[in-house]
Design a protein around this motif. Sequence first.
Motif, PDB file in Angstrom:
ATOM      1  N   ARG A  43      -8.195  -1.792  -7.542  1.00 52.08           N
ATOM      2  CA  ARG A  43      -7.051  -1.482  -6.682  1.00 52.08           C
ATOM      3  C   ARG A  43      -7.246  -0.098  -6.070  1.00 52.08           C
ATOM      4  O   ARG A  43      -7.657   0.838  -6.746  1.00 52.08           O
ATOM      5  CB  ARG A  43      -5.755  -1.516  -7.488  1.00 52.08           C
ATOM      6  CG  ARG A  43      -4.508  -1.134  -6.677  1.00 52.08           C
ATOM      7  CD  ARG A  43      -3.230  -1.475  -7.433  1.00 52.08           C
ATOM      8  NE  ARG A  43      -3.196  -0.876  -8.753  1.00 52.08           N
ATOM      9  CZ  ARG A  43      -2.418  -1.313  -9.755  1.00 52.08           C
ATOM     10  NH1 ARG A  43      -1.629  -2.355  -9.577  1.00 52.08           N
ATOM     11  NH2 ARG A  43      -2.436  -0.718 -10.935  1.00 52.08           N
ATOM     12  N   VAL A  44      -6.924   0.004  -4.793  1.00 51.94           N
ATOM     13  CA  VAL A  44      -6.979   1.286  -4.100  1.00 51.94           C
ATOM     14  C   VAL A  44      -5.561   1.611  -3.633  1.00 51.94           C
ATOM     15  O   VAL A  44      -4.972   0.867  -2.847  1.00 51.94           O
ATOM     16  CB  VAL A  44      -7.938   1.235  -2.898  1.00 51.94           C
ATOM     17  CG1 VAL A  44      -7.905   2.568  -2.143  1.00 51.94           C
ATOM     18  CG2 VAL A  44      -9.356   0.916  -3.354  1.00 51.94           C
ATOM     19  N   VAL A  45      -5.022   2.712  -4.132  1.00 53.35           N
ATOM     20  CA  VAL A  45      -3.667   3.136  -3.773  1.00 53.35           C
ATOM     21  C   VAL A  45      -3.780   4.185  -2.670  1.00 53.35           C
ATOM     22  O   VAL A  45      -4.307   5.271  -2.888  1.00 53.35           O
ATOM     23  CB  VAL A  45      -2.937   3.715  -4.993  1.00 53.35           C
ATOM     24  CG1 VAL A  45      -1.530   4.154  -4.612  1.00 53.35           C
ATOM     25  CG2 VAL A  45      -2.892   2.690  -6.126  1.00 53.35           C
ATOM     26  N   HIS A  46      -3.282   3.845  -1.476  1.00 48.88           N
ATOM     27  CA  HIS A  46      -3.349   4.782  -0.358  1.00 48.88           C
ATOM     28  C   HIS A  46      -1.986   5.378  -0.021  1.00 48.88           C
ATOM     29  O   HIS A  46      -1.885   6.321   0.759  1.00 48.88           O
ATOM     30  CB  HIS A  46      -3.933   4.112   0.883  1.00 48.88           C
ATOM     31  CG  HIS A  46      -3.319   2.787   1.215  1.00 48.88           C
ATOM     32  ND1 HIS A  46      -2.007   2.646   1.600  1.00 48.88           N
ATOM     33  CD2 HIS A  46      -3.848   1.530   1.197  1.00 48.88           C
ATOM     34  CE1 HIS A  46      -1.748   1.373   1.823  1.00 48.88           C
ATOM     35  NE2 HIS A  46      -2.861   0.660   1.573  1.00 48.88           N
ATOM     36  N   GLY A  47      -0.939   4.843  -0.602  1.00 51.83           N
ATOM     37  CA  GLY A  47       0.402   5.358  -0.367  1.00 51.83           C
ATOM     38  C   GLY A  47       1.089   4.696   0.820  1.00 51.83           C
ATOM     39  O   GLY A  47       0.449   4.061   1.663  1.00 51.83           O
TER      40      GLY A  47
ATOM     41  N   PHE B 120     -10.147  -8.025   0.777  1.00 50.79           N
ATOM     42  CA  PHE B 120      -9.041  -7.232   0.250  1.00 50.79           C
ATOM     43  C   PHE B 120      -7.739  -7.745   0.832  1.00 50.79           C
ATOM     44  O   PHE B 120      -7.698  -8.332   1.921  1.00 50.79           O
ATOM     45  CB  PHE B 120      -9.216  -5.728   0.512  1.00 50.79           C
ATOM     46  CG  PHE B 120      -9.273  -5.321   1.962  1.00 50.79           C
ATOM     47  CD1 PHE B 120      -8.145  -5.303   2.757  1.00 50.79           C
ATOM     48  CD2 PHE B 120     -10.478  -4.933   2.526  1.00 50.79           C
ATOM     49  CE1 PHE B 120      -8.198  -4.894   4.089  1.00 50.79           C
ATOM     50  CE2 PHE B 120     -10.550  -4.537   3.855  1.00 50.79           C
ATOM     51  CZ  PHE B 120      -9.406  -4.523   4.640  1.00 50.79           C
ATOM     52  N   VAL B 121      -6.679  -7.541   0.065  1.00 53.86           N
ATOM     53  CA  VAL B 121      -5.337  -7.946   0.492  1.00 53.86           C
ATOM     54  C   VAL B 121      -4.357  -6.862   0.078  1.00 53.86           C
ATOM     55  O   VAL B 121      -4.647  -6.048  -0.808  1.00 53.86           O
ATOM     56  CB  VAL B 121      -4.901  -9.291  -0.144  1.00 53.86           C
ATOM     57  CG1 VAL B 121      -5.813 -10.426   0.274  1.00 53.86           C
ATOM     58  CG2 VAL B 121      -4.849  -9.172  -1.662  1.00 53.86           C
ATOM     59  N   GLN B 122      -3.196  -6.863   0.729  1.00 54.97           N
ATOM     60  CA  GLN B 122      -2.140  -5.951   0.294  1.00 54.97           C
ATOM     61  C   GLN B 122      -1.680  -6.361  -1.095  1.00 54.97           C
ATOM     62  O   GLN B 122      -1.568  -7.544  -1.408  1.00 54.97           O
ATOM     63  CB  GLN B 122      -0.982  -6.003   1.273  1.00 54.97           C
ATOM     64  CG  GLN B 122       0.190  -5.097   0.890  1.00 54.97           C
ATOM     65  CD  GLN B 122       1.286  -5.122   1.935  1.00 54.97           C
ATOM     66  OE1 GLN B 122       1.067  -4.763   3.091  1.00 54.97           O
ATOM     67  NE2 GLN B 122       2.468  -5.584   1.538  1.00 54.97           N
ATOM     68  N   ALA B 123      -1.443  -5.382  -1.944  1.00 50.83           N
ATOM     69  CA  ALA B 123      -1.037  -5.662  -3.314  1.00 50.83           C
ATOM     70  C   ALA B 123       0.357  -6.283  -3.368  1.00 50.83           C
ATOM     71  O   ALA B 123       1.181  -6.097  -2.470  1.00 50.83           O
ATOM     72  CB  ALA B 123      -1.060  -4.372  -4.139  1.00 50.83           C
ATOM     73  N   ARG B 124       0.605  -7.038  -4.418  1.00 49.65           N
ATOM     74  CA  ARG B 124       1.943  -7.564  -4.638  1.00 49.65           C
ATOM     75  C   ARG B 124       2.899  -6.409  -4.926  1.00 49.65           C
ATOM     76  O   ARG B 124       2.476  -5.308  -5.266  1.00 49.65           O
ATOM     77  CB  ARG B 124       1.932  -8.545  -5.811  1.00 49.65           C
ATOM     78  CG  ARG B 124       1.111  -9.798  -5.571  1.00 49.65           C
ATOM     79  CD  ARG B 124       1.043 -10.666  -6.823  1.00 49.65           C
ATOM     80  NE  ARG B 124       0.336  -9.986  -7.915  1.00 49.65           N
ATOM     81  CZ  ARG B 124       0.137 -10.523  -9.115  1.00 49.65           C
ATOM     82  NH1 ARG B 124       0.612 -11.738  -9.370  1.00 49.65           N
ATOM     83  NH2 ARG B 124      -0.513  -9.852 -10.033  1.00 49.65           N
ATOM     84  N   ALA B 125       4.181  -6.677  -4.774  1.00 47.41           N
ATOM     85  CA  ALA B 125       5.181  -5.630  -4.981  1.00 47.41           C
ATOM     86  C   ALA B 125       5.042  -4.987  -6.353  1.00 47.41           C
ATOM     87  O   ALA B 125       5.180  -3.769  -6.507  1.00 47.41           O
ATOM     88  CB  ALA B 125       6.586  -6.206  -4.798  1.00 47.41           C
TER      89      ALA B 125
ATOM     90  N   ASP C 138       2.398  -4.538  -7.964  1.00 48.92           N
ATOM     91  CA  ASP C 138       1.133  -3.809  -8.055  1.00 48.92           C
ATOM     92  C   ASP C 138       1.025  -2.672  -7.053  1.00 48.92           C
ATOM     93  O   ASP C 138      -0.043  -2.076  -6.899  1.00 48.92           O
ATOM     94  CB  ASP C 138      -0.047  -4.772  -7.841  1.00 48.92           C
ATOM     95  CG  ASP C 138      -0.185  -5.777  -8.970  1.00 48.92           C
ATOM     96  OD1 ASP C 138       0.113  -5.395 -10.117  1.00 48.92           O
ATOM     97  OD2 ASP C 138      -0.588  -6.919  -8.705  1.00 48.92           O
ATOM     98  N   GLY C 139       2.110  -2.366  -6.354  1.00 48.28           N
ATOM     99  CA  GLY C 139       2.075  -1.267  -5.396  1.00 48.28           C
ATOM    100  C   GLY C 139       2.508  -1.649  -4.000  1.00 48.28           C
ATOM    101  O   GLY C 139       2.712  -0.780  -3.153  1.00 48.28           O
ATOM    102  N   GLY C 140       2.606  -2.937  -3.727  1.00 45.56           N
ATOM    103  CA  GLY C 140       3.091  -3.398  -2.426  1.00 45.56           C
ATOM    104  C   GLY C 140       2.312  -2.837  -1.257  1.00 45.56           C
ATOM    105  O   GLY C 140       1.080  -2.813  -1.252  1.00 45.56           O
ATOM    106  N   ALA C 141       3.038  -2.366  -0.235  1.00 49.30           N
ATOM    107  CA  ALA C 141       2.400  -1.892   0.981  1.00 49.30           C
ATOM    108  C   ALA C 141       1.642  -0.584   0.792  1.00 49.30           C
ATOM    109  O   ALA C 141       0.948  -0.144   1.718  1.00 49.30           O
ATOM    110  CB  ALA C 141       3.474  -1.688   2.058  1.00 49.30           C
ATOM    111  N   GLY C 142       1.742   0.009  -0.379  1.00 47.15           N
ATOM    112  CA  GLY C 142       1.027   1.266  -0.638  1.00 47.15           C
ATOM    113  C   GLY C 142      -0.293   1.102  -1.324  1.00 47.15           C
ATOM    114  O   GLY C 142      -0.933   2.091  -1.691  1.00 47.15           O
ATOM    115  N   ALA C 143      -0.771  -0.175  -1.491  1.00 47.41           N
ATOM    116  CA  ALA C 143      -2.017  -0.372  -2.223  1.00 47.41           C
ATOM    117  C   ALA C 143      -2.715  -1.633  -1.719  1.00 47.41           C
ATOM    118  O   ALA C 143      -2.107  -2.516  -1.120  1.00 47.41           O
ATOM    119  CB  ALA C 143      -1.744  -0.463  -3.716  1.00 47.41           C
TER     120      ALA C 143
END
Length: 214
Positions: A160-164, A193-198, A200-205
Motif C-alpha cells: 500500500r502506498v499512502v499519498h494523502g 493498482f487501485v484506490q484503497a477501500r475506505a 484501507d485509506g480510501g482516496a488517500g492510498a
Amino acid sequence: MTKVVRSLADLKPLARELSAARLAAEIERERRAAAARLAEQEKRVFELSVGPVTPLRRVDRVLHARERPAPEPRQREADERAVLLQALSDEIDIDTLLDTDETLSFRRDGIAAEVVRKLRRGHWALQAQLDLHGLRRDAAREALGLFIHDSARRGLRCVRVVHGKGHGSPGREPVLKGRVRRWLVQKNEVLAFVQARASDGGAGALMVLLAGSP
C-alpha cells in the motif's frame, strides 16, 4: 688494634659483650625459624582448602588477526538511488493508461480486468506500506522508487502506498496523488493498482500489485 687483657677485671666486660652477641644471634635464628614455620603452615592451609595444585603448562599463544568488516557499497547505493530518481518522470501522460472508472485504476498490458477486481476486494494480503505524508516531491519520488524496488526484490506481492488526500496541502489539493500514479506506471515491477477501500485509506492510498503475483 688487639685489646690486651691485663687482669681478671678486664675479662668481665668482654664476657658480657660475647654473651650479648650470642643472645642476639640466637634471637635472630628463632625469628627466622618462626617465620619459616608460619609460611609452611599457610601453605598447608591453602593446599587443604583448594586441594593439590598442578602448575599449568605454558602454551604459546596465537593471536589471530581481526577480520575487517565487509565494505559498504555506498557508491553503488547512491548510484541506484540516482537512477531511481531520474527514471520517474512527472511529465509522462498516463490518462490513456488508466481505466476510466471512479478510481482511475491501472493494469499493465496482459493483466486481466479480473485481477484489478480482486485487488480492489482485498484478495491479496497486504504485506508492506509506504507513507508519503509530509514529504516533498523529490523525496517522495525517491522513497517510492526505493520502496517498490525493495518490495519486489523481497518477493512481496501486495503493498500500500499512502499519498494523502491533500487536506494539508495549499488549496487542499492532493499534490502527490497524481504524481504517485505517474510514478507507479513507470515502474516495471508494478502490475496494477487501485484506490484503497475506505477501511484501507480510501482516496488517500493506493493498493499496488507487484510482479510475481498470479
